[in-house]
Design an enzyme around this catalytic site. Structure first.
Site, PDB file in Angstrom:
ATOM      1  CG  ASP A 121      -2.447   4.152  -1.333  1.00  0.00           C
ATOM      2  OD1 ASP A 121      -3.270   4.109  -2.275  1.00  0.00           O
ATOM      3  OD2 ASP A 121      -2.548   3.421  -0.335  1.00  0.00           O
ATOM      4  CG  ASP A 178      -2.870  -0.404  -2.339  1.00  0.00           C
ATOM      5  OD1 ASP A 178      -2.702   0.766  -1.925  1.00  0.00           O
ATOM      6  OD2 ASP A 178      -3.439  -1.290  -1.665  1.00  0.00           O
ATOM      7  CG  ASP A 185      -5.699   1.045  -0.137  1.00  0.00           C
ATOM      8  OD1 ASP A 185      -4.818   1.889  -0.388  1.00  0.00           O
ATOM      9  OD2 ASP A 185      -5.640   0.290   0.859  1.00  0.00           O
ATOM     10  CB  SER A 199      -0.960  -0.038   1.185  1.00  0.00           C
ATOM     11  OG  SER A 199      -1.943   0.956   1.076  1.00  0.00           O
TER      12      SER A 199
END
Length: 438
Positions: A230, A232, A234, A92
């Site tokens: 960020d 990834d 999410d 992440s």
């Protein structure tokens, strides 16, 4: 082995191909017959994904590989592929030295505590069941996951948008956001759009400091807003048309105010601003507080009456869409809000912010300190909330003391509706910490 956001840590130390292989084997042991696997741009994700797939297949589970994909794309693909679970190989917003593994249910909800414990026990005991030579799983590739995600985002907004938007992908996997906004009619300019797990343009976490270039770029152009993700995707944070970075509390309140009707509930962690309570009270809606961590927010979002959940770090959940924080969904919904209701700076100013005070106290005994402090605070305040640390709600504000989940720190926060009271409430909280340090 698991933290609140899955397994995460330094590659070659905590996170290894051997661990990924074992997690794949353990996931197969839960009865998963079909599993979706995707990764963020970190180069280590390639061999970690290979190891996960090998562990799953040698225990008889079929694997659907997405390759490079945003975490919300992976989470949503579990249901789209009629699979039993999904795996995101991602750290992440962590630095490029790290990687990790996060597990998803078909609902988009991350594995809960009981499921994580089942995986941990199987890995530690090596209690695997290997398939025979003729019973191993297959591996297939699905390259349409991002397109399906884009179409789903467009359907979630419905109306075309007449906006100019700058999307800072942060060298991550958030390309879906730019594609969805373009499909909705926006003029889109991207920054740092080349996936690169070294995150050379800026640190992965979309903080105000890390997004200074985005702020400057939006301010220097005629863009209506800026979006930052960020690694990834999410998480989603935003910049208004003047180049001002919006706090997570402001975004939380904007999304919640738009979504909540009388009687509805919004789920959010214990450290969210009092402004959310005040704004929702005007709509006869309420706040339900959870432990810090989007996993806990998602768990609360499964309860009746909860229509939205979020965390100030940039994790936003609409349970009618998915229980996974979806930064791309947040981006298109924020754009739709701006298109319908006017400049983001005006919307943010209408929400406002209250003064909040924060500090970190170093300690080698955070567990003991929190135990002593919790006893003292609950003795004085019978209605203190101990869901995560200890939180006291006062007529004029609130304070929270909680142990860091990753560092030898105790975090102290206090908020009130005016600066002087905020200082007083903060001093009360700090005095509890000082009194009970050894």
């Amino acid at each position: 082995m698991f933290g609140t956001s899955g397994i995460r840590g330094p590659v070659g130390e905590l996170v290894t191909a051997e661990l990924a292989l074992s997690v794949g084997r353990a996931l197969a042991l839960t009865g998963a017959e079909r599993v979706v696997v995707g990764r963020d741009p970190r180069e280590s994700g390639r061999f970690l994904g290979d190891a996960l797939s090998a562990g799953l297949r040698e225990c008889g589970t079929d694997v659907v590989r997405l390759g490079l994909a945003a975490t919300p794309t992976v989470a949503r693909s579990v249901a789209w592929q009629d699979a039993d679970a999904g795996v995101s190989v991602t750290a992440s917003h962590n630095p490029p030295t790290d990687n990790g593994i996060k597990l998803w249910n078909p609902s988009g909800q991350a594995f809960d505590a009981a499921q994580r414990e089942e995986i941990t026990r199987a890995v530690e005991e090596e209690a695997f069941e290997f398939a025979g030579w003729d019973g191993t799983g297959t591996e297939t590739r699905w390259d349409e996951a991002a397109d399906r995600h884009v179409a789903t985002l467009v359907d979630a907004v419905e109306d075309e948008l007449d906006l100019s938007v700058v999307v800072d992908v942060g060298n991550g996997a958030g390309e879906v956001t730019a594609d969805a906004l373009e499909a909705l009619g926006c003029h889109v300019e991207t920054l740092n759009a080349q996936p690169d797990g070294r995150f050379p343009a800026r640190p992965s976490e979309p903080t105000a400091e890390n997004c200074a270039s985005l702020c400057s770029h939006v301010a220097a152009t005629d863009a209506d807003l800026g979006i930052a993700h960020d690694g990834d995707a999410d998480r989603m944070m935003a910049v208004d048309e003047t180049g001002a970075f919006l706090s997570g509390d402001v975004l939380m309140t904007l999304f919640a105010r738009q979504r909540a009707n009388p009687g509805d509930v919004v789920a959010t962690p214990v450290d969210t601003s009092l402004i959310l309570d005040d704004v929702l009270a005007e709509r006869d809606a309420s706040v339900s507080r959870t432990q810090v961590g989007d996993v806990y927010v998602a768990e609360r979002a499964t309860e009746d009456g909860v229509v939205f959940g979020g965390e100030q770090s940039g994790a936003w959940i609409w349970p009618d869409q998915t229980l996974c924080p979806d930064g791309s969904l947040a981006a298109v919904r924020l754009a739709a809000l701006v298109d319908a209701e006017g400049p983001l700076s005006v919307l943010a100013a209408d929400v406002g912010e209250y003064p909040i005070r924060r500090t970190n106290v170093e300690t080698d005994d955070k567990r003991g300190l929190m135990s002593r402090l919790s006893d003292a605070v609950t003795d004085r305040y019978a209605d203190a909330d101990t869901v995560d640390g200890v939180r006291v709600t006062l007529d004029e504000g609130w304070f929270l003391v909680r142990a860091s989940g990753t560092q030898p720190l105790v975090r102290v926060a206090a908020e009130a509706r005016d600066p002087e009271t905020a200082d007083e409430v903060f001093d009360t909280a700090v005095s509890f910490v000082d009194e009970h340090r050894t």
